[in-house]
Design an enzyme around this catalytic site. Structure first.
Site, PDB file in Angstrom:
ATOM      1  N   CYS A   1      40.842  34.547  42.358  1.00  0.00           N
ATOM      2  CA  CYS A   1      41.991  34.418  41.466  1.00  0.00           C
ATOM      3  C   CYS A   1      43.314  34.729  42.172  1.00  0.00           C
ATOM      4  CB  CYS A   1      41.781  35.304  40.250  1.00  0.00           C
ATOM      5  SG  CYS A   1      42.726  34.738  38.829  1.00  0.00           S
ATOM      6  N   HIS A  28      35.951  35.253  38.183  1.00  0.00           N
ATOM      7  CA  HIS A  28      35.643  36.678  38.170  1.00  0.00           C
ATOM      8  C   HIS A  28      34.209  36.835  37.632  1.00  0.00           C
ATOM      9  CE1 HIS A  28      39.851  37.900  38.725  1.00  0.00           C
ATOM     10  NE2 HIS A  28      40.198  37.033  37.814  1.00  0.00           N
ATOM     11  N   ARG A  74      47.460  30.683  29.136  1.00  0.00           N
ATOM     12  CA  ARG A  74      46.554  31.537  29.935  1.00  0.00           C
ATOM     13  C   ARG A  74      45.127  30.998  29.756  1.00  0.00           C
ATOM     14  NH1 ARG A  74      47.919  35.403  32.882  1.00  0.00           N
ATOM     15  NH2 ARG A  74      46.277  36.647  33.820  1.00  0.00           N
TER      16      ARG A  74
HETATM   17  N1  GLN Z   1      48.362  36.869  38.257  1.00  0.00           N
HETATM   18  C1  GLN Z   1      47.637  35.626  38.529  1.00  0.00           C
HETATM   19  C2  GLN Z   1      47.611  34.703  37.308  1.00  0.00           C
HETATM   20  O1  GLN Z   1      47.866  35.143  36.217  1.00  0.00           O
HETATM   21  C3  GLN Z   1      46.211  35.951  38.931  1.00  0.00           C
HETATM   22  C4  GLN Z   1      45.422  36.613  37.801  1.00  0.00           C
HETATM   23  C5  GLN Z   1      44.094  37.163  38.270  1.00  0.00           C
HETATM   24  O2  GLN Z   1      43.904  37.512  39.446  1.00  0.00           O
HETATM   25  N2  GLN Z   1      43.133  37.282  37.312  1.00  0.00           N
HETATM   26  O3  GLN Z   1      47.314  33.520  37.440  1.00  0.00           O
END
Ligand code: GLN
Length: 241
Positions: free
Chosen positions: A94, A191, A128
């Site tokens: 990520c 993840h 998101r």
């Molecule tokens: N901050 C980055 C995003 O929001 C990565 C998020 C993360 O590592 N889960 O895309």
């Protein structure tokens, strides 16, 4: 045999249990009698391309990515780039994946320069992406995980994804690709943590690291104990996004 894993920014890029990937690699190596040393590489620590066999960089909120960016471009960059050029296996999850590309442009603030190890770039999107993900790799195998990112990652021409999305959003929710693989470099939004539920992927990375250090004649013994991992994989494969 011995392997050294360099854990980049363990105190900053460590969300959603991503260190579980290190535990999986460590244990799967130990089950084969391979001794793995895990070395934390925090701000100020250089990366020695002769020492490390695997590099891991986990995920993080935008604020954490901003915090480590100057160090990544400073004391870390040369050693990481040389490590990648010498075939060190690298796994970025990520936020860590985003910084393996050319840049990450968060909602607020300037572009965060990446390492350009992968020909890709990321821009924050308006939505998101959160939920279960399953993908199919080019060899037909599946990989499962969980995503939580607003970043939209776009791969350069010819850059191979880790796989194509079966469930979830993946790199950007539009081109059907998830992650990226360039030689021994792996980036993914998954993840979960990723490797405990994807034993074949974990062993693929371990084998590349072992063969780079000890020669291509080395093989990894099959693990009959993989039943739990495979059960967890199959269960996760049935999850909806
Ligand atoms: N901050 C980055 C995003 O929001 C990565 C998020 C993360 O590592 N889960 O895309």
């Amino acid at each position: 045999m011995k392997l050294t894993l360099g854990h980049l920014y363990p105190d900053h890029l460590n969300i959603y249990g991503d260190r579980g990937n290190i535990l999986a690699l460590y244990q799967r190596a130990a089950w084969r009698g391979i001794e793995m040393t895990v070395k934390g590489l925090g701000p100020g620590d250089p990366v020695d391309p002769d020492e490390v066999d695997i590099l891991f960089i986990g995920g993080g909120q935008d604020t954490q990515q901003v915090k480590i960016c100057a160090d990544l471009q400073g004391v870390k960059q040369k050693g990481i780039v040389e490590s990648a050029a010498s075939g060190v296996v690298m796994l970025g999850i990520c936020g860590g994946y985003q910084l393996m590309g050319h840049y990450y442009k968060p909602h607020d603030g300037d572009k965060l320069p990446g390492l350009s190890l992968i020909d890709a770039y990321t821009v924050a999107g308006s939505k998101r992406f959160i939920g279960n993900v399953s993908i199919r790799r080019p060899d037909g195998s599946t990989v499962v995980g969980f995503e939580n990112h607003s970043g939209l990652t776009y791969l350069g021409e010819g850059v191979a994804p880790l796989g194509h999305v079966l469930t979830g959003y993946g790199n950007n929710g539009s081109d059907g690709m998830e992650g990226a693989v360039v030689g021994n470099l792996y980036g993914t939004y998954l993840h979960g943590s990723l490797l405990p539920k994807n034993p074949a992927l974990a062993d693929e990375m371990l084998l590349k690291a072992i063969q780079r250090r000890y020669g291509t004649h080395i093989a990894l013994a099959e693990l009959p104990e993989d039943t739990l991992e495979i059960k967890a994989h199959q269960k996760a494969l049935a999850f909806k996004a």
